[in-house]
Design a protein around this motif. Structure first.
Motif, PDB file in Angstrom:
ATOM      1  N   GLY A   1       0.652  -1.353   0.045  1.00 61.79           N
ATOM      2  CA  GLY A   1      -0.043   0.230   0.046  1.00 61.79           C
ATOM      3  C   GLY A   1       0.797   1.393  -0.025  1.00 61.79           C
ATOM      4  O   GLY A   1       1.906   1.237  -0.148  1.00 61.79           O
ATOM      5  N   CYS A   2       0.247   2.254   0.269  1.00 60.42           N
ATOM      6  CA  CYS A   2       1.012   3.700   0.527  1.00 60.42           C
ATOM      7  C   CYS A   2       1.593   3.815   1.635  1.00 60.42           C
ATOM      8  O   CYS A   2       1.110   3.661   2.740  1.00 60.42           O
ATOM      9  CB  CYS A   2      -0.073   4.817   0.028  1.00 60.42           C
ATOM     10  SG  CYS A   2       0.756   6.528   0.370  1.00 60.42           S
TER      11      CYS A   2
ATOM     12  N   GLU B   1       0.062   5.995   4.508  1.00 59.93           N
ATOM     13  CA  GLU B   1      -1.151   5.661   5.123  1.00 59.93           C
ATOM     14  C   GLU B   1      -1.161   5.941   6.714  1.00 59.93           C
ATOM     15  O   GLU B   1      -2.229   6.645   7.209  1.00 59.93           O
ATOM     16  CB  GLU B   1      -1.641   4.195   4.932  1.00 59.93           C
ATOM     17  CG  GLU B   1      -2.869   3.681   5.293  1.00 59.93           C
ATOM     18  CD  GLU B   1      -2.739   3.397   6.581  1.00 59.93           C
ATOM     19  OE1 GLU B   1      -3.894   3.088   7.490  1.00 59.93           O
ATOM     20  OE2 GLU B   1      -1.670   2.556   6.954  1.00 59.93           O
TER      21      GLU B   1
ATOM     22  N   GLU C   1      -8.002   0.785   0.808  1.00 55.93           N
ATOM     23  CA  GLU C   1      -7.430   0.766  -0.492  1.00 55.93           C
ATOM     24  C   GLU C   1      -5.840   1.313   0.017  1.00 55.93           C
ATOM     25  O   GLU C   1      -5.097   1.066  -1.055  1.00 55.93           O
ATOM     26  CB  GLU C   1      -8.088   1.561  -1.272  1.00 55.93           C
ATOM     27  CG  GLU C   1      -8.366   2.966  -0.887  1.00 55.93           C
ATOM     28  CD  GLU C   1      -9.634   3.218   0.013  1.00 55.93           C
ATOM     29  OE1 GLU C   1     -10.231   4.516   0.159  1.00 55.93           O
ATOM     30  OE2 GLU C   1     -10.006   2.357   0.754  1.00 55.93           O
ATOM     31  N   CYS C   2      -5.731   2.435   0.817  1.00 59.91           N
ATOM     32  CA  CYS C   2      -4.536   2.817   1.024  1.00 59.91           C
ATOM     33  C   CYS C   2      -3.662   1.985   1.564  1.00 59.91           C
ATOM     34  O   CYS C   2      -2.442   2.108   1.455  1.00 59.91           O
ATOM     35  CB  CYS C   2      -4.679   4.275   1.776  1.00 59.91           C
ATOM     36  SG  CYS C   2      -5.745   5.344   0.998  1.00 59.91           S
ATOM     37  N   SER C   3      -3.895   1.132   2.589  1.00 59.12           N
ATOM     38  CA  SER C   3      -3.037   0.490   3.363  1.00 59.12           C
ATOM     39  C   SER C   3      -2.943  -1.130   2.450  1.00 59.12           C
ATOM     40  O   SER C   3      -1.673  -1.692   2.728  1.00 59.12           O
ATOM     41  CB  SER C   3      -3.730  -0.440   4.577  1.00 59.12           C
ATOM     42  OG  SER C   3      -4.781  -0.914   4.437  1.00 59.12           O
ATOM     43  N   ALA C   4      -3.590  -1.462   1.451  1.00 60.51           N
ATOM     44  CA  ALA C   4      -3.350  -2.637   0.634  1.00 60.51           C
ATOM     45  C   ALA C   4      -2.932  -2.495  -0.592  1.00 60.51           C
ATOM     46  O   ALA C   4      -2.459  -3.544  -1.180  1.00 60.51           O
ATOM     47  CB  ALA C   4      -4.932  -3.311   0.721  1.00 60.51           C
ATOM     48  N   SER C   5      -3.036  -1.352  -1.290  1.00 58.31           N
ATOM     49  CA  SER C   5      -2.572  -1.379  -2.795  1.00 58.31           C
ATOM     50  C   SER C   5      -1.937  -0.071  -2.995  1.00 58.31           C
ATOM     51  O   SER C   5      -2.214   1.058  -2.595  1.00 58.31           O
ATOM     52  CB  SER C   5      -3.904  -1.419  -3.763  1.00 58.31           C
ATOM     53  OG  SER C   5      -5.003  -0.455  -3.566  1.00 58.31           O
ATOM     54  N   PHE C   6      -0.796   0.048  -3.752  1.00 57.85           N
ATOM     55  CA  PHE C   6      -0.076   1.132  -4.172  1.00 57.85           C
ATOM     56  C   PHE C   6      -0.757   2.025  -5.425  1.00 57.85           C
ATOM     57  O   PHE C   6      -1.304   1.415  -6.312  1.00 57.85           O
ATOM     58  CB  PHE C   6       1.401   0.793  -4.988  1.00 57.85           C
ATOM     59  CG  PHE C   6       2.204   2.167  -4.942  1.00 57.85           C
ATOM     60  CD1 PHE C   6       2.574   2.606  -3.934  1.00 57.85           C
ATOM     61  CD2 PHE C   6       2.541   2.496  -6.224  1.00 57.85           C
ATOM     62  CE1 PHE C   6       3.251   3.939  -4.140  1.00 57.85           C
ATOM     63  CE2 PHE C   6       3.286   3.651  -6.263  1.00 57.85           C
ATOM     64  CZ  PHE C   6       3.761   4.286  -5.438  1.00 57.85           C
TER      65      PHE C   6
ATOM     66  N   HIS D   1      -4.390   7.572  -3.661  1.00 59.72           N
ATOM     67  CA  HIS D   1      -5.848   7.227  -3.739  1.00 59.72           C
ATOM     68  C   HIS D   1      -6.793   8.276  -3.640  1.00 59.72           C
ATOM     69  O   HIS D   1      -7.994   8.509  -4.358  1.00 59.72           O
ATOM     70  CB  HIS D   1      -6.034   5.998  -2.812  1.00 59.72           C
ATOM     71  CG  HIS D   1      -5.504   4.733  -3.334  1.00 59.72           C
ATOM     72  ND1 HIS D   1      -5.722   4.309  -4.404  1.00 59.72           N
ATOM     73  CD2 HIS D   1      -4.676   3.992  -2.547  1.00 59.72           C
ATOM     74  CE1 HIS D   1      -5.415   2.982  -4.584  1.00 59.72           C
ATOM     75  NE2 HIS D   1      -4.566   2.709  -3.476  1.00 59.72           N
TER      76      HIS D   1
END
Length: 237
Positions: free
Chosen positions: A180-181, A184, A195-200, A218
């Motif tokens: 993720g980012c 975050e 979405e911020c913790s799981a995907s770049f 995001h």
């Protein structure tokens, strides 16, 4: 670029025009100095350049293949930079991360590189110095470029929440990227969002009055607001 603990800089490729002044900034553990060393072909002990390219006015250079630029670190010595240019350096990388710039550095760099076609890559924690000196700036977060664009546009209207926090002087809270980012934990909008913790985030383009900025966020700062604090309040309504 990696060291024994893992990736220091990842997915960093960019092009430079003849005579362009490119600024690179980021907070602690962002990878800016590691990138400067990689560009100059001078990785520190234990570091390995595993890939990456720079396109310098049409000439594509693989960073793992050969030294590409002359590196100056710490306090900028004006005479040393002049010697590097006189010796025909293809590009100059000035790494001032952690150093205190002199008040004359910006004017000196603008004046000196206006007289040459040699590109400059300026690494600094001083965002005002980059804004005054550079044509283009890119922001690194945990070894990845998360925002890039014309200096005036990027600093006047930050799109990534990380850059907005840096400009506001907010304390940094980041973690090593795990998919993720990395911002975050400290993001006023993205903290706790899956979405911020799981995907770049994918790269998005943001046209502006003084040029187009690309950012990987995001929940970017709305382009209608130059005030990150106001944008956060609008987003949370």
């Amino acid at each position: 670029m990696r060291d024994r603990s893992g990736a220091l800089v990842d997915d960093v490729n960019f092009d430079l025009r003849a005579g362009e002044r490119l600024g690179i900034a980021g907070g602690r553990a962002s990878g800016t100095s590691a990138l400067a060393r990689a560009l100059a072909g001078q990785p520190a002990s234990g570091e390995t350049v595993t890939g990456g390219t720079v396109e310098n006015d049409g000439d594509l250079c693989g960073l793992a293949e050969r030294k590409w630029a002359h590196l100056l670190t710490g306090t900028l010595e004006h005479d040393e930079l002049r010697r590097a240019l006189a010796q025909g350096a293809r590009a100059v990388v000035v790494d001032q991360a952690g150093a205190r710039p002199d008040a004359t550095d910006s004017a000196f760099l603008r004046r000196t590189f206006a007289e040459h076609d040699t590109p400059l890559v300026l690494v600094s924690d001083d965002l005002a110095l980059l804004r005054q000196t550079c044509d283009t700036v890119q922001i690194l977060l945990a070894g990845r470029i998360v925002e890039r664009g014309p200096a005036e546009e990027l600093f006047s209207r930050p799109r990534h929440r990380y850059l907005a926090a840096l400009l506001a002087g907010a304390p940094e809270r980041v973690h090593a990227p795990t998919g993720g980012c990395a911002f975050e934990p400290g993001c006023p909008v993205g903290h706790g969002r899956p979405e911020c913790s799981a995907s770049f985030p994918a790269s998005r383009s943001f046209p502006g009055p003084t040029g187009s900025v690309t950012a990987k966020c995001h929940h970017p700062v709305p382009t209608s607001s130059a005030d990150p604090g106001r944008a956060d309040k609008e987003h949370s309504r």
